[in-house]
Structure formats: C-alpha cells, structure tokens
Design a protein around this motif. Sequence first.
Motif, PDB file in Angstrom:
ATOM      1  N   THR A  25       0.827  -1.205   0.000  1.00 33.85           N
ATOM      2  CA  THR A  25       0.000   0.000   0.000  1.00 33.85           C
ATOM      3  C   THR A  25       0.864   1.259   0.000  1.00 33.85           C
ATOM      4  O   THR A  25       0.510   2.262  -0.593  1.00 33.85           O
ATOM      5  N   TYR A  26       1.989   1.196   0.676  1.00 32.85           N
ATOM      6  CA  TYR A  26       2.885   2.346   0.788  1.00 32.85           C
ATOM      7  C   TYR A  26       4.294   1.856   1.106  1.00 32.85           C
ATOM      8  O   TYR A  26       4.478   0.720   1.559  1.00 32.85           O
ATOM      9  N   ALA A  27       5.263   2.710   0.860  1.00 36.37           N
ATOM     10  CA  ALA A  27       6.653   2.442   1.226  1.00 36.37           C
ATOM     11  C   ALA A  27       7.295   3.765   1.635  1.00 36.37           C
ATOM     12  O   ALA A  27       7.107   4.786   0.961  1.00 36.37           O
ATOM     13  N   LEU A  28       8.027   3.735   2.739  1.00 35.95           N
ATOM     14  CA  LEU A  28       8.615   4.949   3.303  1.00 35.95           C
ATOM     15  C   LEU A  28      10.002   4.656   3.861  1.00 35.95           C
ATOM     16  O   LEU A  28      10.342   3.501   4.126  1.00 35.95           O
ATOM     17  N   ALA A  42      21.016   4.303   9.223  1.00 35.90           N
ATOM     18  CA  ALA A  42      20.559   5.687   9.293  1.00 35.90           C
ATOM     19  C   ALA A  42      19.035   5.804   9.209  1.00 35.90           C
ATOM     20  O   ALA A  42      18.449   6.736   9.734  1.00 35.90           O
ATOM     21  N   PHE A  43      18.400   4.846   8.547  1.00 35.97           N
ATOM     22  CA  PHE A  43      16.940   4.832   8.437  1.00 35.97           C
ATOM     23  C   PHE A  43      16.490   3.436   8.045  1.00 35.97           C
ATOM     24  O   PHE A  43      17.307   2.601   7.639  1.00 35.97           O
ATOM     25  N   LYS A  44      15.187   3.196   8.186  1.00 38.10           N
ATOM     26  CA  LYS A  44      14.622   1.893   7.830  1.00 38.10           C
ATOM     27  C   LYS A  44      13.693   2.057   6.636  1.00 38.10           C
ATOM     28  O   LYS A  44      12.628   2.641   6.757  1.00 38.10           O
ATOM     29  N   PRO A  45      14.079   1.532   5.466  1.00 38.72           N
ATOM     30  CA  PRO A  45      13.148   1.498   4.340  1.00 38.72           C
ATOM     31  C   PRO A  45      12.159   0.348   4.569  1.00 38.72           C
ATOM     32  O   PRO A  45      12.587  -0.788   4.807  1.00 38.72           O
ATOM     33  N   PHE A  46      10.878   0.653   4.535  1.00 33.55           N
ATOM     34  CA  PHE A  46       9.875  -0.389   4.753  1.00 33.55           C
ATOM     35  C   PHE A  46       8.710  -0.218   3.805  1.00 33.55           C
ATOM     36  O   PHE A  46       8.455   0.872   3.298  1.00 33.55           O
ATOM     37  N   ALA A  47       8.011  -1.327   3.582  1.00 33.98           N
ATOM     38  CA  ALA A  47       6.809  -1.315   2.743  1.00 33.98           C
ATOM     39  C   ALA A  47       5.663  -1.878   3.562  1.00 33.98           C
ATOM     40  O   ALA A  47       5.812  -2.912   4.227  1.00 33.98           O
ATOM     41  N   GLY A  48       4.521  -1.200   3.533  1.00 28.30           N
ATOM     42  CA  GLY A  48       3.375  -1.590   4.343  1.00 28.30           C
ATOM     43  C   GLY A  48       2.310  -2.309   3.539  1.00 28.30           C
ATOM     44  O   GLY A  48       2.042  -1.972   2.383  1.00 28.30           O
ATOM     45  N   ILE A  49       1.708  -3.304   4.196  1.00 25.97           N
ATOM     46  CA  ILE A  49       0.678  -4.124   3.557  1.00 25.97           C
ATOM     47  C   ILE A  49      -0.185  -4.750   4.651  1.00 25.97           C
ATOM     48  O   ILE A  49       0.247  -4.858   5.808  1.00 25.97           O
ATOM     49  N   HIS A  94       4.890  -3.972   8.377  1.00 25.65           N
ATOM     50  CA  HIS A  94       5.900  -3.171   7.693  1.00 25.65           C
ATOM     51  C   HIS A  94       7.084  -4.084   7.420  1.00 25.65           C
ATOM     52  O   HIS A  94       7.830  -4.443   8.330  1.00 25.65           O
ATOM     53  N   VAL A  95       7.249  -4.467   6.175  1.00 30.99           N
ATOM     54  CA  VAL A  95       8.330  -5.354   5.766  1.00 30.99           C
ATOM     55  C   VAL A  95       9.590  -4.520   5.558  1.00 30.99           C
ATOM     56  O   VAL A  95       9.560  -3.521   4.829  1.00 30.99           O
ATOM     57  N   THR A  96      10.686  -4.915   6.190  1.00 30.67           N
ATOM     58  CA  THR A  96      11.950  -4.210   5.961  1.00 30.67           C
ATOM     59  C   THR A  96      12.425  -4.577   4.559  1.00 30.67           C
ATOM     60  O   THR A  96      12.665  -5.735   4.249  1.00 30.67           O
TER      61      THR A  96
END
Length: 136
Positions: A25-28, A42-49, A94-96
């Motif tokens: 649905t989204y990725a941030l 430095a940050f966590k890229p994740f995708a939400g579903i 939130h999948v890394t």
Amino acid sequence: MTAPSTLRGKCLCGAVQYEVTDAFTYALNCHCSNCRRATGAAFKPFAGIARAALTVTQGNDRLLVYGSETNHDAHCAQCGSMLYSLVRDAAYVHVTMGTLTDPPTIRPSAHIFVGSKAPWFAITDDLPQYEGHVTS
C-alpha cells in the motif's frame, strides 16, 4: 488484470524466510531513533501491507518478537536481522525492504521522522520529508 506476484524474503542467516504479496500500500524511509536502533542504520526502508499478505514459510519458531502481540518488531533469534514490524494493532505489517530477496514494484515515496534523523546522515534525494508521520 494479472494477480500480484509473491515476493520472498529472509534473514541474514536464512533461518527465517517469508513470502509476501507484491501489492504494498505504501513504502517509506523512517528516520526515527527506534528504527535506527533496531536496524543499526541511518533509516529503515519499509513497505506496508495488510497483515494477511505476509506468511513466514520457514523458521517461525526462530522469531524473536520485541513488543506486544499486536504491535512488535520481528527479528531472527539466530542472526538478529529485523524482518518486519506488526503495526496498527496487527492490521498491517511493515516489511523491511532490505530483507526482500525479490525486487518489489513499490519504491519509498517519502522520508518520515526526519525531525529526529541521525545528524551524521544527509538526505540527498528529492523525496518529500516529514517531521513525523506523512501528513498528506
């Protein structure tokens, strides 16, 4: 219309493996201090579903869960890799993105929690930046 494909992912040592539908649905990119500490980056890229879209296919008994039953981070207890976070009272996961072995079609669309980002890291892309959560 074709059905979304299934992506595979795993931890560093391969003890825990999962599958997830490529229909995020989204990725941030999250820069909050908790995500930085959990990933060591430095940050966590994740995708939400939706939670039902992810299935642990191997090593469910090797998951180390940090948090509550409905809101937690799931790591491999053997190598420590952070695999996913259960959020919104277990409605979403939130999948890394770094643990995916297959490339997802989605890409991060913004940086969140830049108000607490690591002072030694410079964001150099043109994605929108938010002090906290996305506010669109």
